[in-house]
Design an enzyme around this catalytic site. Sequence first.
Site, PDB file in Angstrom:
ATOM      1  N   GLU A 175      -3.930  -9.506   3.677  1.00  0.00           N
ATOM      2  CA  GLU A 175      -4.740  -9.216   4.876  1.00  0.00           C
ATOM      3  C   GLU A 175      -5.865 -10.208   5.105  1.00  0.00           C
ATOM      4  O   GLU A 175      -6.213 -10.519   6.243  1.00  0.00           O
ATOM      5  CB  GLU A 175      -5.319  -7.798   4.792  1.00  0.00           C
ATOM      6  CG  GLU A 175      -4.323  -6.694   5.081  1.00  0.00           C
ATOM      7  CD  GLU A 175      -3.457  -6.319   3.890  1.00  0.00           C
ATOM      8  OE1 GLU A 175      -3.474  -7.052   2.869  1.00  0.00           O
ATOM      9  OE2 GLU A 175      -2.749  -5.301   3.979  1.00  0.00           O
TER      10      GLU A 175
ATOM     11  N   GLU B 249       0.838  -1.212   0.000  1.00  0.00           N
ATOM     12  CA  GLU B 249       0.000   0.000   0.000  1.00  0.00           C
ATOM     13  C   GLU B 249       0.867   1.254   0.000  1.00  0.00           C
ATOM     14  O   GLU B 249       0.558   2.240  -0.661  1.00  0.00           O
ATOM     15  CB  GLU B 249      -0.954  -0.021   1.207  1.00  0.00           C
ATOM     16  CG  GLU B 249      -2.043  -1.083   1.039  1.00  0.00           C
ATOM     17  CD  GLU B 249      -2.957  -1.177   2.247  1.00  0.00           C
ATOM     18  OE1 GLU B 249      -2.437  -1.430   3.348  1.00  0.00           O
ATOM     19  OE2 GLU B 249      -4.177  -0.992   2.104  1.00  0.00           O
TER      20      GLU B 249
END
Length: 702
Positions: free
Chosen positions: A127, A107
């Site tokens: 995740e 990210e």
Amino acid sequence: MGSINNSIDFKRDGDVAVITIDNPPVNALKHEVRSGLVEALKQIGDPAIKAVVIACKGRTFSAGADISEFGKPMQAPGLGEVIKAIEASSKPVVAAVHGTAFGGGLELALACHYRVAVASARVGLPEIKLGILPGAGGTQRLPRLMGPEKGLAAILSGDPIPADQALADGIIDEIVTGDLTSAAVAFARKVVAENRPLRLVRDREEKLQAARANPKSYEDAAAKLTSRSGGRRAPAAVIESVRNSFTLPFDEGIAREQALFRELVVTDESRAQRHVFFAEREAARVPDMPSGLRSLPFDKAVVIGAGTMGGGIAMCFANAGIPVTVVETGKDALTKGLDRVADTYRTTIKRGRLTQEEMDKRMALISGSVELEAAADVPVVIEAVFEEMGLKKEVFAKLDKVAKPDTLLATNTSTLDVNEIARATARPKDVLGTHFFSPANVMRLLEIVRGKETSHHMLAGAIALGRTLGKVPVVVGVCDGFVGNRMLAKRGVEAERLLLEGALPHQVDGAVTEFGFPMGPFAMGDLAGLDVGWRIRKARGTKAEITDPLCEAGRFGQKTGKGYYIYEKGSRTPTPDPEVEAIIVAASKRLGIERHPISKEEIVERMIYPMINEGARILDEGIAYRPGDIDVIWIYGYGWPVWRGGPMFYGDTVGLPHIRDRLAIYAERSGDKSLEPAPLLARLAGEGKGFASVTAPKGAAA
Ligand SMILES: NC(=O)c1ccc[n+]([C@@H]2O[C@H](COP(=O)([O-])OP(=O)(O)OC[C@H]3O[C@@H](n4cnc5c(N)ncnc54)[C@H](O)[C@@H]3O)[C@@H](O)[C@H]2O)c1
């Protein structure tokens, strides 16, 4: 020590600023890293700086958030603020990726204007494996680069994407060679020299157009990808959030992603998956293990027995690139065993998961012998002959004579006393159990059975070997069935009892699969074959009220096309069979049991609580060091749904007082004393505690 703080260094390479993250071992984005990055980014306003490179020191780019911070209030600045600072830059920011850019790491890279990577790098948003979703823009930025459907698949799988694939998908801009930081600096200078536009990923819309024009295609893809995820919250949240990438303005998508993240991080599902993450890493830790042990050189191996398990174990070695010799009693058995190994590889090729070239390489590492002398000069021998104590002792006595000193002597027994096997040698300290699960080349769990006299040196060797073979090693003590099968046996007894009282196999299996297991106990029995247990019972003079009549009727399971279910020719789909119902009803009648309907809730309780109870005994006896070890065993060896965290974690989630009370009722009703709440369970329930409070290991697992 960096120039900004302990974790962040800021340097100038001419007109390019190089910001380096240095937080070993994986450059997790802990608070100091985030605050250091914000500080460093404040300095790039200097007019002499024309571009910025963000790189990482050590073996990898950032592998993501520091997950020990989850569930606590995040100390500012959050990753979102770091990302804002990068996106506010009027100068090109280039991420230099090596190793793995995972989760928050990716990210961070996605916030940069450009990403360059070495060929061996991998990127991904894992995740979902922790029951959450990427919370720093991953669900909004990745779809802008790959397109929503591909982005969704990547986020739902959480699997790593290799650099060449990432390049093809537009996630990275260039694969570079030579020194990464220098290459990234050169790339940044090129961007400046060519006056390339500074487009942020957030502003890129071209890959979103197809989904906007045809949203149904996205919904269809989403339904297909999550057909087996049951009622889990995280996959549904990912689908919603990725949908937002093409239906909402960017900032609204980000706000919703953050809200979803906050919702997910406090769910039992996510707590369970984080528990498993830590438990897996802890499982191989032996409390009394001294440090600085000499390692064993596992450069070759011998496996004794080329049956189901021996063949699979030999494949584990070959798959890890270690030459292995399989020893059999005769030429025919050997040929048959090696042929079966080749067949298994061929099936993998057919499924597109192996190349012929790779198979040839692996087969070339496997050789055969009919002489035990083959074990004379290897660091490790794993015995996988028939499950007979006399035979095992004979093999170990011979091994003792043949094997050189300092050879790890392991038995794959699933039920026999490892201490007794060890005593057949004059070196019991070198003997332990390596309990592989079937199919051994596939199943990740490896129970390492520590004998009374097993040395630390050999125990550490076995753990290292397990890791080399790609397994999840868990150290357990000697007892009947070790940890996994001992608990499974309790479930087996209760499953039969449920049938006798009124349930049918598909009702029991249905409740268990709905709970999250891939298969219920009866479908599993049919897959494994019912005849093995039947023969053992006949030899021992014991019986099973339902399985024995099934076997007498020639119903051995899938191999005969019928067992607890009937299978159409060539199919593995279990179909309920009235003939089985008749056999079950007759058994109830024979035993004078009045059949009655049993609710799904009761089936689940009776399939799970007796196992938790046995787990409590195992823990109390010191057969397992920690509750988390038992959880890891069930997740990697028996298909326990990871989002329920394993049986002991689940017990804590349900609450031990409830489990204690229900067990007491079931014990009373059945007259089965083993269902009475185990002392540890009863004590913890009484104290208002959970298994998680049992952290102090009881010492040696033996
Ligand atoms: N099958 C499973 O699911 C499973 C799972 C875990 C552990 N185990 C254990 O693994 C071991 C092997 O089980 P399996 O299912 O592979 O059995 P198997 O019957 O498929 O294979 C045993 C092999 O050992 C060979 N053998 C017998 N005596 C030998 C000797 N003296 N020297 C060399 N080879 C000899 C036999 O010829 C046979 O090929 C057993 O201890 C079993 O309890 C089995």
